[in-house]
Design a protein around this motif. Structure first.
Motif, PDB file in Angstrom:
ATOM      1  N   ARG A 140      12.274  -0.595 -15.532  1.00  0.00           N
ATOM      2  CA  ARG A 140      11.047  -0.505 -14.994  1.00  0.00           C
ATOM      3  C   ARG A 140      11.190   0.491 -13.892  1.00  0.00           C
ATOM      4  O   ARG A 140       9.938   1.163 -13.515  1.00  0.00           O
ATOM      5  N   ALA A 141      11.992   0.347 -12.923  1.00  0.00           N
ATOM      6  CA  ALA A 141      12.041   0.986 -11.660  1.00  0.00           C
ATOM      7  C   ALA A 141      12.312   2.532 -12.173  1.00  0.00           C
ATOM      8  O   ALA A 141      11.551   3.268 -11.645  1.00  0.00           O
ATOM      9  N   MET A 142      13.118   2.725 -13.135  1.00  0.00           N
ATOM     10  CA  MET A 142      13.104   4.077 -13.763  1.00  0.00           C
ATOM     11  C   MET A 142      12.020   4.851 -14.216  1.00  0.00           C
ATOM     12  O   MET A 142      11.539   6.040 -14.158  1.00  0.00           O
ATOM     13  N   ILE A 143      11.178   4.049 -14.956  1.00  0.00           N
ATOM     14  CA  ILE A 143       9.809   4.599 -15.466  1.00  0.00           C
ATOM     15  C   ILE A 143       8.915   4.835 -14.199  1.00  0.00           C
ATOM     16  O   ILE A 143       8.315   5.994 -14.454  1.00  0.00           O
ATOM     17  N   ARG A 144       8.840   4.074 -13.242  1.00  0.00           N
ATOM     18  CA  ARG A 144       8.275   4.328 -12.100  1.00  0.00           C
ATOM     19  C   ARG A 144       8.668   5.713 -11.527  1.00  0.00           C
ATOM     20  O   ARG A 144       7.850   6.516 -11.134  1.00  0.00           O
ATOM     21  N   ILE A 145       9.775   5.725 -11.165  1.00  0.00           N
ATOM     22  CA  ILE A 145      10.697   6.726 -10.552  1.00  0.00           C
ATOM     23  C   ILE A 145      10.375   8.318 -11.358  1.00  0.00           C
ATOM     24  O   ILE A 145      10.155   9.175 -10.741  1.00  0.00           O
ATOM     25  N   CYS A 146      10.565   8.199 -12.498  1.00  0.00           N
ATOM     26  CA  CYS A 146      10.371   9.407 -13.308  1.00  0.00           C
ATOM     27  C   CYS A 146       8.871  10.126 -13.355  1.00  0.00           C
ATOM     28  O   CYS A 146       8.854  11.202 -13.194  1.00  0.00           O
ATOM     29  N   LYS A 147       8.030   9.197 -13.248  1.00  0.00           N
ATOM     30  CA  LYS A 147       6.670   9.476 -13.062  1.00  0.00           C
ATOM     31  C   LYS A 147       6.564  10.359 -11.664  1.00  0.00           C
ATOM     32  O   LYS A 147       5.704  11.122 -11.780  1.00  0.00           O
ATOM     33  N   GLU A 148       7.003   9.952 -10.845  1.00  0.00           N
ATOM     34  CA  GLU A 148       7.005  10.474  -9.482  1.00  0.00           C
ATOM     35  C   GLU A 148       8.080  11.782  -9.403  1.00  0.00           C
ATOM     36  O   GLU A 148       7.531  12.531  -8.671  1.00  0.00           O
ATOM     37  N   GLU A 149       9.147  11.797 -10.172  1.00  0.00           N
ATOM     38  CA  GLU A 149      10.073  12.804  -9.819  1.00  0.00           C
ATOM     39  C   GLU A 149      10.022  13.977 -10.203  1.00  0.00           C
ATOM     40  O   GLU A 149      10.295  15.034  -9.510  1.00  0.00           O
ATOM     41  N   SER A 150       8.772  14.530 -10.939  1.00  0.00           N
ATOM     42  CA  SER A 150       8.789  15.659 -11.710  1.00  0.00           C
ATOM     43  C   SER A 150       8.071  16.474 -10.708  1.00  0.00           C
ATOM     44  O   SER A 150       7.961  17.596 -10.327  1.00  0.00           O
ATOM     45  N   LYS A 203       7.361  13.937  -0.357  1.00  0.00           N
ATOM     46  CA  LYS A 203       8.456  13.910  -1.118  1.00  0.00           C
ATOM     47  C   LYS A 203       9.453  12.757  -0.562  1.00  0.00           C
ATOM     48  O   LYS A 203       9.926  12.115  -1.312  1.00  0.00           O
ATOM     49  N   VAL A 204       9.806  13.223   0.639  1.00  0.00           N
ATOM     50  CA  VAL A 204      10.671  12.159   1.415  1.00  0.00           C
ATOM     51  C   VAL A 204      10.298  10.800   1.215  1.00  0.00           C
ATOM     52  O   VAL A 204      10.908   9.918   1.220  1.00  0.00           O
ATOM     53  N   GLN A 205       8.997  10.355   1.625  1.00  0.00           N
ATOM     54  CA  GLN A 205       8.565   9.317   1.463  1.00  0.00           C
ATOM     55  C   GLN A 205       8.764   8.581   0.165  1.00  0.00           C
ATOM     56  O   GLN A 205       8.865   7.489  -0.163  1.00  0.00           O
ATOM     57  N   ASP A 206       8.404   9.457  -1.051  1.00  0.00           N
ATOM     58  CA  ASP A 206       8.636   8.981  -2.500  1.00  0.00           C
ATOM     59  C   ASP A 206      10.174   8.516  -2.422  1.00  0.00           C
ATOM     60  O   ASP A 206      10.460   7.451  -3.173  1.00  0.00           O
ATOM     61  N   GLU A 207      10.905   9.331  -1.831  1.00  0.00           N
ATOM     62  CA  GLU A 207      12.684   8.879  -1.905  1.00  0.00           C
ATOM     63  C   GLU A 207      12.601   7.322  -1.478  1.00  0.00           C
ATOM     64  O   GLU A 207      13.332   6.635  -1.955  1.00  0.00           O
ATOM     65  N   ALA A 208      12.108   7.319  -0.342  1.00  0.00           N
ATOM     66  CA  ALA A 208      12.151   5.875   0.382  1.00  0.00           C
ATOM     67  C   ALA A 208      11.441   4.714  -0.585  1.00  0.00           C
ATOM     68  O   ALA A 208      12.150   3.780  -0.869  1.00  0.00           O
ATOM     69  N   GLY A 209      10.394   5.262  -1.299  1.00  0.00           N
ATOM     70  CA  GLY A 209       9.879   4.049  -2.236  1.00  0.00           C
ATOM     71  C   GLY A 209      10.910   4.028  -3.325  1.00  0.00           C
ATOM     72  O   GLY A 209      11.132   3.117  -3.902  1.00  0.00           O
ATOM     73  N   HIS A 210      11.411   5.155  -4.066  1.00  0.00           N
ATOM     74  CA  HIS A 210      12.698   4.902  -5.063  1.00  0.00           C
ATOM     75  C   HIS A 210      13.649   3.921  -4.524  1.00  0.00           C
ATOM     76  O   HIS A 210      14.117   3.346  -5.536  1.00  0.00           O
ATOM     77  N   ARG A 229       0.959  -1.168   0.054  1.00  0.00           N
ATOM     78  CA  ARG A 229      -0.117   0.085  -0.062  1.00  0.00           C
ATOM     79  C   ARG A 229       0.844   1.118   0.076  1.00  0.00           C
ATOM     80  O   ARG A 229       0.596   2.269  -0.742  1.00  0.00           O
ATOM     81  N   ASP A 230       2.035   1.217   0.881  1.00  0.00           N
ATOM     82  CA  ASP A 230       2.886   2.521   1.158  1.00  0.00           C
ATOM     83  C   ASP A 230       3.574   2.688   0.085  1.00  0.00           C
ATOM     84  O   ASP A 230       4.030   3.533  -0.490  1.00  0.00           O
ATOM     85  N   VAL A 231       4.241   1.474  -0.704  1.00  0.00           N
ATOM     86  CA  VAL A 231       5.302   1.454  -1.790  1.00  0.00           C
ATOM     87  C   VAL A 231       4.713   1.801  -3.053  1.00  0.00           C
ATOM     88  O   VAL A 231       4.990   2.647  -3.922  1.00  0.00           O
ATOM     89  N   TYR A 232       3.525   1.224  -3.519  1.00  0.00           N
ATOM     90  CA  TYR A 232       3.248   1.103  -4.872  1.00  0.00           C
ATOM     91  C   TYR A 232       1.682   1.802  -5.040  1.00  0.00           C
ATOM     92  O   TYR A 232       1.174   1.996  -6.300  1.00  0.00           O
ATOM     93  N   THR A 233       1.117   2.430  -3.981  1.00  0.00           N
ATOM     94  CA  THR A 233      -0.225   3.025  -4.332  1.00  0.00           C
ATOM     95  C   THR A 233      -0.370   4.477  -3.557  1.00  0.00           C
ATOM     96  O   THR A 233      -1.299   4.750  -3.174  1.00  0.00           O
ATOM     97  N   ARG A 234       0.851   5.053  -3.389  1.00  0.00           N
ATOM     98  CA  ARG A 234       0.782   6.538  -3.008  1.00  0.00           C
ATOM     99  C   ARG A 234      -0.078   7.410  -3.764  1.00  0.00           C
ATOM    100  O   ARG A 234      -0.528   8.251  -3.112  1.00  0.00           O
ATOM    101  N   ARG A 235      -0.449   7.227  -4.855  1.00  0.00           N
ATOM    102  CA  ARG A 235      -1.141   8.270  -5.858  1.00  0.00           C
ATOM    103  C   ARG A 235      -2.277   7.507  -6.270  1.00  0.00           C
ATOM    104  O   ARG A 235      -2.541   7.534  -7.457  1.00  0.00           O
ATOM    105  N   LYS A 236      -2.909   6.488  -5.629  1.00  0.00           N
ATOM    106  CA  LYS A 236      -4.363   6.182  -5.886  1.00  0.00           C
ATOM    107  C   LYS A 236      -4.038   5.537  -7.166  1.00  0.00           C
ATOM    108  O   LYS A 236      -4.921   5.166  -8.084  1.00  0.00           O
ATOM    109  N   GLU A 237      -3.110   4.389  -7.201  1.00  0.00           N
ATOM    110  CA  GLU A 237      -2.574   3.495  -8.229  1.00  0.00           C
ATOM    111  C   GLU A 237      -3.639   2.313  -8.395  1.00  0.00           C
ATOM    112  O   GLU A 237      -3.500   1.524  -9.202  1.00  0.00           O
ATOM    113  N   GLY A 238      -4.391   2.022  -7.322  1.00  0.00           N
ATOM    114  CA  GLY A 238      -4.832   0.668  -7.209  1.00  0.00           C
ATOM    115  C   GLY A 238      -6.145   0.837  -6.210  1.00  0.00           C
ATOM    116  O   GLY A 238      -6.370   1.617  -5.465  1.00  0.00           O
ATOM    117  N   VAL A 239      -7.034  -0.184  -6.471  1.00  0.00           N
ATOM    118  CA  VAL A 239      -8.315  -0.485  -5.649  1.00  0.00           C
ATOM    119  C   VAL A 239      -8.240  -1.830  -5.084  1.00  0.00           C
ATOM    120  O   VAL A 239      -9.025  -2.225  -4.172  1.00  0.00           O
TER     121      VAL A 239
END
Lengths: 95, 327
Positions: free
Chosen positions: B162-172, B84-91, A40-50
């Protein structure tokens, strides 16, 4: 420290109602419940899933890259499985 | 660039075995390499180093910004910075997972970061002294990272791509939130504008260093580019970054701290001063302003979090035993 590494889980997310769950990545967690929490925290932070599925990576059996030929080549010669193989005269209309 | 000075271990084309040649041909055709497929040992090792360093940078990169979460000027800014900081952890997690597909464990990667055997980007060894630094970091540091990460979406290794694609979506979002802080401060009181200028002064050259030294003559760079795990030279990316950033600074009414900066009509880009590379090498060696503090914070977080990880493991084992008993 007697730290045992947590197992790896593969994460599948249903993006919207009506769509399939899709593989999005993996993460480590001690059990399925925590895997769902972390997903939930890693992959759906921007409402990517249901909806989320988590599957232990070790439970997944994959086809091996060396079998690619025997597995997938037979489909190559069966183009008639695609509708575009058949020419339907224009006067017949939409089909 | 979050991965700097990555040593590449390849074989010269004329010395390649038929298997290596076939592998290189796949990459040349634009095919993606997937985890279970055959790959040269050098490709695997180089990627572990590169993706690992990139992951470490994301994680350590949380520290300079985490510094300001409790002191953000408004609740909204605080919530945004936290996100933003939480995103970095995700990345970091996406990238660690990508590295693990190459046969290295998460614990091994952590251990190498904590022992200093693996590095993270030099940029995170600089302190964040004022709130304007949150603006400069988002704008310049994330901006420089994007320059490098956008082309890496096309890298040859599937999980990395695939990791980069995901990261780029969020980095902007990260870069824009930084620029938004800079806009507010540049339009604020004279003291606030000075603070924004000061942040730009301090982060300009460290941001240029992020791309790494010129790699015109680097063998490693050539090999990594053949493998498509490096898509552009360091100089190309640095030039692109300067070209895009200078007009953004002008819009803010701030000046880039480089007296030699001038538009060059012929090359359609700016001429600019090189950063002090001796400073860069000192920072890489561990002698930057915050190297010790950053690493200490990481090690402390890992060590002091041990009881929590153990508790979760114990709970999982107990629950599993209870399920077994109930069956």
């Amino acid at each position: 420290m007697t730290h045992k590494q947590w197992p790896l889980w593969e994460i599948f997310i249903r993006g919207q109602h009506g769509l399939n769950h899709r593989h999005v990545g993996s993460l480590h967690a001690p059990d399925a419940e925590m895997a769902i929490n972390n997903a939930r925290d890693v992959y759906t932070r921007r409402k990517e899933g249901v909806s989320i599925w988590v599957v232990p990576s070790s439970e997944i059996t994959a086809s091996s890259p060396s079998e690619k030929g025997p597995l997938f080549d037979p489909a190559e010669s069966k183009v008639y499985r695609h509708p575009t193989f058949f020419d339907i005269p224009e006067e017949v209309g939409k089909m | 660039m979050y991965a700097q000075m990555i040593k590449s271990e390849g074989t010269k084309r004329e010395d390649m075995s038929p298997q290596e040649l076939a592998f290189q041909a796949r990459i040349d055709r634009g095919e993606k390499i997937e985890p279970k497929e055959w790959m040269p040992e050098g490709y695997r090792k180089t990627l572990i180093r590169q993706i690992g360093q990139h992951a470490h940078s994301e994680i350590v990169g949380q520290l300079p910004e985490g510094n300001w979460i409790t002191r953000a000027p408004t609740l909204e800014r605080k919530a945004i910075l936290l996100a933003k900081v939480q995103d970095e952890a995700g990345h970091g997690l996406y990238l660690y997972s990508a590295a693990e597909t190459l046969g290295v464990s998460r614990d091994e990667l952590f251990e190498k970061l904590h022992s200093g055997a693996m590095k993270y980007s030099s940029i995170f060894n600089y302190p964040t002294l004022t709130w304007a630094d949150m603006g400069a970091v988002g704008w310049l540091v994330d901006g420089a990272a994007i320059m490098n990460q956008v082309p890496l979406q096309r890298t040859s290794y599937g999980p990395y791509s695939r990791a980069m694609i995901r990261i780029c979506k969020e980095e902007s979002f990260h870069q824009r939130q930084g620029y938004s802080i800079m806009m507010t401060m540049a339009k604020g009181t004279p003291a606030q504008k000075d603070m924004a200028q000061d942040a730009l002064n301090r982060f300009w050259y460290p941001a240029l260093m992020m791309f790494g030294p010129s790699d015109k003559d680097s063998v490693h760079s050539e090999q990594s580019m053949a493998w498509k795990i490096k898509m552009n030279t360091n100089d190309e990316l640095r030039q692109k970054f300067v070209n895009e950033t200078v007009p953004q600074a002008e819009y803010l009414g701030l000046s880039v701290p480089d007296e030699t900066l001038a538009w060059n009509e012929e090359k359609q880009g700016y001429d600019f001063a090189e950063p002090d590379w001796s400073e860069f090498f000192e920072v890489i060696k561990g002698n930057g302003p915050c190297n010790r503090e950053r690493l200490e914070a990481r090690v402390t977080a890992w060590d002091e979090g041990a009881w929590f990880r153990e508790g979760l493991s114990a709970h999982a084992e107990k629950a599993a035993a209870a399920r077994m008993a109930a069956e």
